[in-house]
Structure formats: C-alpha cells, structure tokens
Design a protein around this motif. Structure first.
Motif, PDB file in Angstrom:
ATOM      1  N   ALA A 180       0.846  -1.212   0.000  1.00 23.49           N
ATOM      2  CA  ALA A 180       0.000   0.000   0.000  1.00 23.49           C
ATOM      3  C   ALA A 180       0.879   1.260   0.000  1.00 23.49           C
ATOM      4  O   ALA A 180       2.104   1.176   0.075  1.00 23.49           O
ATOM      5  N   GLN A 181       0.231   2.424  -0.084  1.00 26.21           N
ATOM      6  CA  GLN A 181       0.945   3.706  -0.074  1.00 26.21           C
ATOM      7  C   GLN A 181       0.750   4.403   1.275  1.00 26.21           C
ATOM      8  O   GLN A 181      -0.151   4.073   2.037  1.00 26.21           O
ATOM      9  N   ALA A 182       1.624   5.396   1.535  1.00 24.55           N
ATOM     10  CA  ALA A 182       1.529   6.140   2.795  1.00 24.55           C
ATOM     11  C   ALA A 182       1.697   7.625   2.528  1.00 24.55           C
ATOM     12  O   ALA A 182       2.297   8.023   1.528  1.00 24.55           O
ATOM     13  N   GLY A 183       1.139   8.433   3.420  1.00 23.98           N
ATOM     14  CA  GLY A 183       1.294   9.886   3.314  1.00 23.98           C
ATOM     15  C   GLY A 183       1.679  10.451   4.667  1.00 23.98           C
ATOM     16  O   GLY A 183       1.185   9.988   5.699  1.00 23.98           O
ATOM     17  N   ILE A 184       2.597  11.434   4.674  1.00 20.46           N
ATOM     18  CA  ILE A 184       2.932  12.144   5.920  1.00 20.46           C
ATOM     19  C   ILE A 184       2.478  13.587   5.750  1.00 20.46           C
ATOM     20  O   ILE A 184       2.884  14.265   4.809  1.00 20.46           O
ATOM     21  N   MET A 185       1.598  14.044   6.660  1.00 15.49           N
ATOM     22  CA  MET A 185       1.082  15.402   6.592  1.00 15.49           C
ATOM     23  C   MET A 185       1.738  16.262   7.636  1.00 15.49           C
ATOM     24  O   MET A 185       1.739  15.912   8.809  1.00 15.49           O
ATOM     25  N   ALA A 186       2.303  17.404   7.206  1.00 13.75           N
ATOM     26  CA  ALA A 186       2.955  18.325   8.137  1.00 13.75           C
ATOM     27  C   ALA A 186       2.173  19.635   8.192  1.00 13.75           C
ATOM     28  O   ALA A 186       1.507  19.994   7.231  1.00 13.75           O
ATOM     29  N   PRO A 187       2.258  20.367   9.323  1.00 10.83           N
ATOM     30  CA  PRO A 187       1.461  21.598   9.444  1.00 10.83           C
ATOM     31  C   PRO A 187       2.009  22.772   8.636  1.00 10.83           C
ATOM     32  O   PRO A 187       1.275  23.677   8.296  1.00 10.83           O
ATOM     33  N   THR A 188       3.320  22.769   8.337  1.00 13.45           N
ATOM     34  CA  THR A 188       3.891  23.885   7.566  1.00 13.45           C
ATOM     35  C   THR A 188       4.761  23.344   6.450  1.00 13.45           C
ATOM     36  O   THR A 188       5.249  22.217   6.504  1.00 13.45           O
ATOM     37  N   GLU A 189       4.981  24.201   5.448  1.00 13.32           N
ATOM     38  CA  GLU A 189       5.808  23.796   4.316  1.00 13.32           C
ATOM     39  C   GLU A 189       7.258  23.569   4.742  1.00 13.32           C
ATOM     40  O   GLU A 189       7.919  22.646   4.281  1.00 13.32           O
ATOM     41  N   ILE A 190       7.741  24.430   5.673  1.00 20.22           N
ATOM     42  CA  ILE A 190       9.124  24.266   6.173  1.00 20.22           C
ATOM     43  C   ILE A 190       9.283  22.857   6.735  1.00 20.22           C
ATOM     44  O   ILE A 190      10.243  22.150   6.444  1.00 20.22           O
ATOM     45  N   LEU A 191       8.306  22.446   7.551  1.00 19.65           N
ATOM     46  CA  LEU A 191       8.399  21.129   8.195  1.00 19.65           C
ATOM     47  C   LEU A 191       8.250  20.001   7.170  1.00 19.65           C
ATOM     48  O   LEU A 191       8.944  18.986   7.245  1.00 19.65           O
ATOM     49  N   ALA A 192       7.377  20.188   6.175  1.00 18.67           N
ATOM     50  CA  ALA A 192       7.208  19.160   5.135  1.00 18.67           C
ATOM     51  C   ALA A 192       8.533  18.954   4.393  1.00 18.67           C
ATOM     52  O   ALA A 192       8.982  17.815   4.192  1.00 18.67           O
ATOM     53  N   ARG A 193       9.193  20.067   4.027  1.00 15.50           N
ATOM     54  CA  ARG A 193      10.473  19.962   3.293  1.00 15.50           C
ATOM     55  C   ARG A 193      11.535  19.307   4.169  1.00 15.50           C
ATOM     56  O   ARG A 193      12.373  18.556   3.703  1.00 15.50           O
ATOM     57  N   GLN A 194      11.478  19.648   5.462  1.00 15.83           N
ATOM     58  CA  GLN A 194      12.461  19.073   6.366  1.00 15.83           C
ATOM     59  C   GLN A 194      12.282  17.558   6.536  1.00 15.83           C
ATOM     60  O   GLN A 194      13.242  16.812   6.550  1.00 15.83           O
ATOM     61  N   HIS A 195      11.015  17.134   6.687  1.00 17.56           N
ATOM     62  CA  HIS A 195      10.733  15.693   6.759  1.00 17.56           C
ATOM     63  C   HIS A 195      11.288  15.015   5.495  1.00 17.56           C
ATOM     64  O   HIS A 195      11.921  13.965   5.571  1.00 17.56           O
ATOM     65  N   PHE A 196      11.028  15.634   4.363  1.00 14.94           N
ATOM     66  CA  PHE A 196      11.461  15.062   3.090  1.00 14.94           C
ATOM     67  C   PHE A 196      12.984  14.907   3.067  1.00 14.94           C
ATOM     68  O   PHE A 196      13.518  13.844   2.732  1.00 14.94           O
ATOM     69  N   ALA A 197      13.679  15.980   3.490  1.00 14.84           N
ATOM     70  CA  ALA A 197      15.152  15.950   3.464  1.00 14.84           C
ATOM     71  C   ALA A 197      15.705  14.920   4.453  1.00 14.84           C
ATOM     72  O   ALA A 197      16.640  14.177   4.138  1.00 14.84           O
ATOM     73  N   SER A 198      15.114  14.858   5.661  1.00 15.58           N
ATOM     74  CA  SER A 198      15.676  13.955   6.675  1.00 15.58           C
ATOM     75  C   SER A 198      15.352  12.485   6.383  1.00 15.58           C
ATOM     76  O   SER A 198      16.112  11.582   6.729  1.00 15.58           O
ATOM     77  N   LEU A 199      14.214  12.226   5.692  1.00 14.86           N
ATOM     78  CA  LEU A 199      13.834  10.826   5.410  1.00 14.86           C
ATOM     79  C   LEU A 199      14.482  10.284   4.137  1.00 14.86           C
ATOM     80  O   LEU A 199      14.622   9.067   3.979  1.00 14.86           O
ATOM     81  N   ALA A 200      14.892  11.203   3.237  1.00 12.10           N
ATOM     82  CA  ALA A 200      15.383  10.781   1.912  1.00 12.10           C
ATOM     83  C   ALA A 200      16.461   9.692   1.961  1.00 12.10           C
ATOM     84  O   ALA A 200      16.331   8.664   1.299  1.00 12.10           O
ATOM     85  N   PRO A 201      17.555   9.873   2.770  1.00 10.52           N
ATOM     86  CA  PRO A 201      18.606   8.833   2.737  1.00 10.52           C
ATOM     87  C   PRO A 201      18.103   7.458   3.176  1.00 10.52           C
ATOM     88  O   PRO A 201      18.512   6.428   2.630  1.00 10.52           O
ATOM     89  N   PHE A 202      17.180   7.431   4.149  1.00 11.75           N
ATOM     90  CA  PHE A 202      16.694   6.139   4.658  1.00 11.75           C
ATOM     91  C   PHE A 202      15.734   5.491   3.665  1.00 11.75           C
ATOM     92  O   PHE A 202      15.726   4.274   3.486  1.00 11.75           O
ATOM     93  N   CYS A 203      14.906   6.335   3.015  1.00 12.84           N
ATOM     94  CA  CYS A 203      13.991   5.796   1.993  1.00 12.84           C
ATOM     95  C   CYS A 203      14.809   5.211   0.838  1.00 12.84           C
ATOM     96  O   CYS A 203      14.470   4.149   0.298  1.00 12.84           O
ATOM     97  N   GLU A 204      15.905   5.908   0.505  1.00 17.34           N
ATOM     98  CA  GLU A 204      16.765   5.425  -0.592  1.00 17.34           C
ATOM     99  C   GLU A 204      17.377   4.080  -0.221  1.00 17.34           C
ATOM    100  O   GLU A 204      17.373   3.130  -1.015  1.00 17.34           O
ATOM    101  N   ALA A 205      17.842   3.989   1.036  1.00 14.22           N
ATOM    102  CA  ALA A 205      18.465   2.743   1.501  1.00 14.22           C
ATOM    103  C   ALA A 205      17.466   1.586   1.466  1.00 14.22           C
ATOM    104  O   ALA A 205      17.829   0.440   1.190  1.00 14.22           O
TER     105      ALA A 205
END
Length: 707
Positions: free
Chosen positions: A329-354
């Motif tokens: 299945a698919q998943a979504g992460i919802m953040a309250p601000t754009e700054i936080l959404a971009r930050q989640h994206f940046a911090s999760l990227a290396p682990f998602c890639e792995a």
C-alpha cells in the motif's frame, strides 16, 4: 434531525425580546461563535457568571464600610446640578437615621435623574460606597427602586464576563428570557450517580448558576470559586459526558469501518535500521511493536504517538510506513507547515533510498506541471510515500491504494478532518504525532478516540541543554557572547518576541532586531518570518543550515520542526511573553547535535508571578511531560493545544485541569453506555441523544445513524 423539544434553546438569540442585530453581533463576539452563525439561546445559557455580587449588607449610611457594596433605604433631600460649563458631576443628597450620603453622577441627564430620584422620595439604593474627606458617597448606584418595589432588587446578583458594546443589564435581561425557555428534558444521567453526588437536574443546575441565591453564596464564598457547587459540577459532568460519548462513537465508527490486516516480513525495516546512525531507544522500539501489531490486525489503526522534542517520532513513523509499503500500500505524511514538510522530506530521503521506498513531496510551492506529474504518479501507484501539508491532502489528491496516513502536529487537526482523510482509501490506518507533550487529562479529552504510545526518553547522543535567564538590560553581554560563539563557527537562533497586537508587529520586531544585529555582528545573519514567500524562507533556511549565515533571527515560525543539528545556542527575547509549551518547543531547536547547547531566556523585569514560575520551571527541567502538566496548571487547556480547530472540545463549562476526576468518571460512563446500548435506543438513549445535541456533538449522532 434535531428533536423539536430542543427548538426553544436552538432558536437564534435575536428571537429574544430586545435583541436587535447589533446586540446579536456583540453576543456572537462574547460567546465565541464562529463564522456567520448567529448565537443560539443555548450558547447564551452556557455563558455562566464568573462570580456574584452580594447586596445583603444593610449597615446604614454612617456604618457603611469603605469600598463595600451595600444596600441603603434613604429619603432624597436635594439635587445639586453642576454649573453649565463645568465638568463637575451632578450630586444628589439623601439621608437615613444614621447620616447623609451623596449619590454622584457624571455626564448625567438632569430630566432622568429628577424622575428617578425625586426630592422627598423614599428609595432603596444599592452600590459601592466610598468615603471622601470623611463623607460617604456612591458613584453611579447599581440599582435604584422605590421602597414598595423592594422585592424587585436582586440581593445576590450574578456577574458575567462582558465584551465591548454589551452592558451587564442587557445581558441579564436576555439571560432571564433565555432561562424561561428551557424545556422540561428527560434525565440522561444515572440515578445512582446523581444521588451520590447530590446533583440537581440539568435545568435546575442552569437556573441555580444564573440565579444564585443566599445558599449559593454561602457555598462559594461569594466569589468566583463556584467550580465546586453541585450545579456547576453537574453541568461540567454533562459537558464531559457529551464529549467522551462523541469520541467513543467516532472511535467505534473508525474501528467498525473494516481495516486491512497488513502482511509484512520486516525486510524494509531491517534496511532502515542498518542505515540509522544509532539504535532505537526502548520507547521507540515499544512504539514500533505496538504500531506493527495494529497494522497486522483486521481493524483500523488509530494511534497517537506522543513524544517530547527530539524523542525520535519521525523514525517511528518511517518504520510504520515501511511496514505498509511492504504490504503493497501507499503512505502519506502530513505536516502543518511547508518548512516542516520539506524538512521531513530531506531527513527521510537517505533512509527511503536505503530501503528502496519511492518518496515524493507535494507542496503549494511546486509548479503546476510538477504537481500534475506527482499526482499522476500517486494515482498510478508509482509513489510509495508522499510528504506534504494538510491542505494538499484535503483537496482532490487521489491515491491508488492509500494504506497509512501520518498526521504531524495533531493539535492543528480535529476529529472531523480525521474522518475526511480516512475516506481517501479503503481501511486507511492512521498514526498521529505530536511534539507537544500533553497531560493525561487532555489526552483523554482531545484524543479519547485513540490508542496512545508515549516516547519518554531522548535518543542516545543527545546533549543536555543548559537554560539561563538573563534580564534584557544585559542584552549587550548576550550579543558579545554570541559574537565569540559565531567567531568559533557555532550556529545560533535569535527568536523575536511574541507581539500580541498583530502579525505585522511581530514582523517589525524581527526586522528591527535583525537590522541591529547586522550592524553589530556583520552580515552573517539570516532572517525568517511568516510574511516571507516560500522561496525567501527556503533561501534563509539554506543559508543558515549550509551556508554563510551563523545566526538565524526568526519569529515563532521556527517553533515546530526546524532541524539544524549544528545549532547549539538559542536566544529567546521577551521570554516572559511565551507559554511554557512554546518555550519548550523553541528550546528543542538546539541540543540536536553532538555539542552541548545553551538556551538564553531574555526577560523584561519586573516579571509577574506566572511568568516567573514559567521561567523557573524552564531552568529546572527539560522533561516535556512535566512542563506540560505545569503549563496546564498555569494556563488551562485551550492554549496548550494551540489553535482550536473544529473537532477539539473547546469546553464552555467544564475544565479538564481542575475537574480531571469528573472527566475520568465520564469516560467510564461513556464506555459503559456504548457497551450496553450501542445505538442509544435503550431507556437513557433518547435523553443521551438530546445531551449530544445540546453540547454541539451532532457529528456523533450522524455516526449513530450511519452505524
């Protein structure tokens, strides 16, 4: 359809005599009614007095104590009008057998005074007495009635919170009319509970609160402390019960909507754990185990993940995502601000890639073409995990097979939004995260429809943060200390004060402080505030995170989720204006790397008692759960959870901080009611439905029908 029995209390307030459009608008402001809706009579009835005035003291003029509210029986002797051009007040002299008193009126209408207090009349007058040059006077008496109408004078009078443009007399009159419209309602409470607590019926309780008598004053000492009166306790319990019943119905509805038993073997989880630079804490491991158990069950997951600042909630969420993706299945992460959404994206990227998880970000800043492509890929199932802000998820974004939604910062997101979001897929599981540790009573109140996992310890390697309070007079020393730190290559935040009047003032404060610091410390300073465009914010954050800026001057936009591990100093200006939870959130922006960190709380002296208590708690502890309990004690629940959204209780009568024991009983009662009478059709059922309507929990009744 709401039962017709409740029509009298759900009529608009303008149906009451003497309430025109302007008064109705003032009442909407006073009663906190949102949007275009006119307040109902019920809204008015739930606006309880904050205290009472006792008018039973009748000492005679000569024995009236300074500053006391007294009731006097007098004869009017003479009027003394001021000269025409003078700004002096109008005085009326009267006497009783003990002495003489002056009634003083400013900007008076002579004709009205001559009619109301005619010379020679015997009157009963009530108000506050002041002694001036050894003589008693009463400025603008509260009540003036003829002796033969003495019965019409209220001896014990309720005092209501008011708003501009609304007088106490107008409100009292409207309230008397509203009270006469309360219908005879069937009893929804358990008889044994009412007998044990000595509670009156619902309508008796409302009338007792709005028409306090001598017994009420004796019980409460005449002040505002009427929280313990049987009438107040009864109404608080009713509100708690409506809230807990509604949450239990939402919970049951979520549970009944069939979930999907997800099948996964943990291979993606293993890859993520191998890529992590540290091992999970005990709390993280326990939360992951609870989530995996929920996901593997055929019922839908609805779980609140509570963790202190920096407790590692994001990693737990990623491992939940891994299990769902592995199950197809698919998943979504919802953040309250754009700054936080971009930050989640940046911090999760290396682990998602792995782990081989295909991740994409969707924000309002993306161009139309990129958004179109991302949405098409989502719908085709080519994206496993999408990160974005709340607004994007609530639009027409479609998934091929949405299995899990992670909502970050739950307190900005109410029960109704949870229901809307769950409709984006079949049997969608939901994980809600909050970085504001919430006291247990508030978890029951706001999140009673959820299971709770709690992360108490910080991940290994986190450094303690030293917190120091410094008066604003020593700002120069602070700036010099910052200069030395920046020269050593350290990074720091400077948070500008919360200015209450408007966002513009916050902005002005930040720009002014930025200009001053640039003058003293040179150009190595970035600025972030809420009025910047997304591009400007991103550029400032990048300059601070990776580039030339060593100091970031910011308004409270950085409160949630900004993650720069190198930052080791935070200065919070006018710390006395911030709430405890907010100070704790802001302090959590440092101490994220390997270096010992410092938080400087600048305050303007002298500080009030509450502010002093806040600052000393911040010095004593960095335990977010203890801080949250203190915050609840000092401020009450509304502010702790930030902006009230639809779906949050926003109690009008009950108080979760001081009446936690009643809340516990209501929670057990609600659970028992639904176990024994799930459709509310039994003996208490119809009455309980009325209770839900009265306290605005119509959503829960719709769920009953659907179920």
């Amino acid at each position: 359809m709401r039962p017709s029995l409740l029509d009298p209390v759900f009529a608009p307030v303008s149906a009451l005599p003497g309430i025109g459009p302007r008064t109705a608008a003032n009442l909407a402001t006073l009663l906190g009614v949102d949007g275009d809706r006119e307040p109902h009579v019920a809204d008015l009835l739930f606006h309880l007095p904050g205290g009472v005035i006792d008018r039973r003291l009748r000492p005679g003029i000569a024995r009236a104590p300074e500053g006391a509210i007294v009731t006097l029986e007098v004869r009017v002797d003479r009027h003394q009008a001021p000269p025409r051009s003078s700004r002096a007040p109008y005085r009326i002299y009267a006497h009783d057998e003990t002495g003489e008193i002056a009634f003083v009126f400013f900007h008076a209408h002579t004709a009205w005074l001559e009619k109301t207090l005619p010379v020679g009349a015997d009157l009963i007058v009530s108000g506050r007495v002041e002694w001036f040059n050894g003589r008693p006077q009463m400025i603008h008496p509260d009540h003036i009635v003829a002796v033969e109408e003495a019965d019409s004078l209220p001896l014990v009078e309720p005092v209501y919170p008011l708003t501009q443009g609304l007088s106490g007399k107008t409100l009292q009159k409207a309230m008397a009319e509203a009270l006469s419209r309360i219908p005879e309602l069937p009893e929804w409470l358990d008889g044994n509970l009412m007998t044990r607590e000595g509670w009156p019926t619902f309508s008796e309780a409302l009338k007792a609160m709005h028409r306090p008598d001598e017994e009420h004053v004796a019980q409460t000492g005449g002040g505002e402390g009427n929280e313990t009166s049987p009438a107040r306790s009864r109404l608080s319990y009713d509100e708690f019960l409506a809230n807990q019943l509604a949450l239990a119905l939402v919970r049951r509805s979520m549970r009944q909507t069939r979930g999907i038993a997800r099948v996964f073997d943990g291979r993606l989880k293993r890859r993520i754990l191998e890529a992590l630079p540290y091992s999970l804490t005990q709390g993280q491991a326990a939360a992951v185990a609870e989530i995996e158990q929920d996901l593997a069950a055929p019922t839908r997951m609805l779980r609140l993940l509570q963790g202190d600042v920096g407790a590692g909630k994001t990693v737990v969420a990623l491992l939940a995502v891994a299990a769902v993706v592995e199950a197809g299945a698919q998943a979504g992460i919802m953040a309250p601000t754009e700054i936080l959404a971009r930050q989640h994206f940046a911090s999760l990227a290396p682990f998602c890639e792995a782990a081989g998880i295909r991740m994409e970000i969707l924000t309002g800043r993306d161009g139309a073409r990129k958004r179109r492509e991302a949405r098409a890929a989502l719908e085709a199932g080519e994206i496993d995990l999408v990160v974005g802000t709340h607004a994007l998820f609530q639009g027409d974004v479609a998934f091929r097979n949405l299995g899990l939604v992670v909502v970050d910062e739950q307190h900005r997101f109410g029960v109704h939004q949870r229901l809307t979001l769950a409709a984006k897929g079949q049997g969608v599981d939901m994980l809600v995260m909050t970085a504001t540790p919430i006291p247990r009573t508030l978890v029951l109140t706001y999140f009673g429809d959820m299971d709770v996992s709690r992360l108490a310890e910080k991940p290994a390697g986190r450094q303690p943060i030293k917190t120091v309070t410094v008066p604003l007079e020593r700002m120069e020393d602070v700036v010099e200390r910052l200069r030395a730190a920046l020269d050593q290559g350290k990074k720091a935040y400077w948070v500008c004060p919360l200015v209450e009047e408007s966002e513009k003032s916050d902005l002005a404060a930040a720009e002014e402080r930025h200009a001053m610091l640039v003058q003293v410390l040179g150009p190595r300073i970035a600025l972030v505030h809420g009025r910047q465009s997304s591009d400007e914010k991103a550029a400032a954050m990048a300059a601070f995170r990776d580039g030339p800026a060593g100091l970031l001057v910011a308004t409270t936009v950085i409160e949630v989720g900004v993650d720069v591990p190198d930052a080791s100093i935070i200065v919070i200006e006018h710390a006395e204006r911030f709430g405890l939870s907010q100070l704790h959130q802001l302090r959590g922006r440092v101490g994220r790397g390997s270096e010992a960190s410092t938080c400087l709380l600048l305050y303007k002296s002298p500080v009030g008692e509450t502010a002093r208590a806040r600052l000393s708690i911040m010095r004593e502890t960095d335990d977010g759960f203890r801080i949250a309990e203190e915050d609840l004690r000092l401020r009450g629940e509304g502010e702790i959870l930030g902006t009230r959204q639809s779906g949050s209780p926003g109690f009008r009568i009950a108080d979760a901080a001081t009446q936690a024991d009643l809340l516990e009983v209501a929670r057990d009662d609600a659970r028992l009611i639904l176990e024994t009478d799930p459709q509310l059709c039994g003996p208490r059922g119809p009455a309980l439905r009325l209770l839900l309507y009265l306290f605005g929990r119509d959503e829960a009744i719709r769920l009953l029908r659907a179920g």
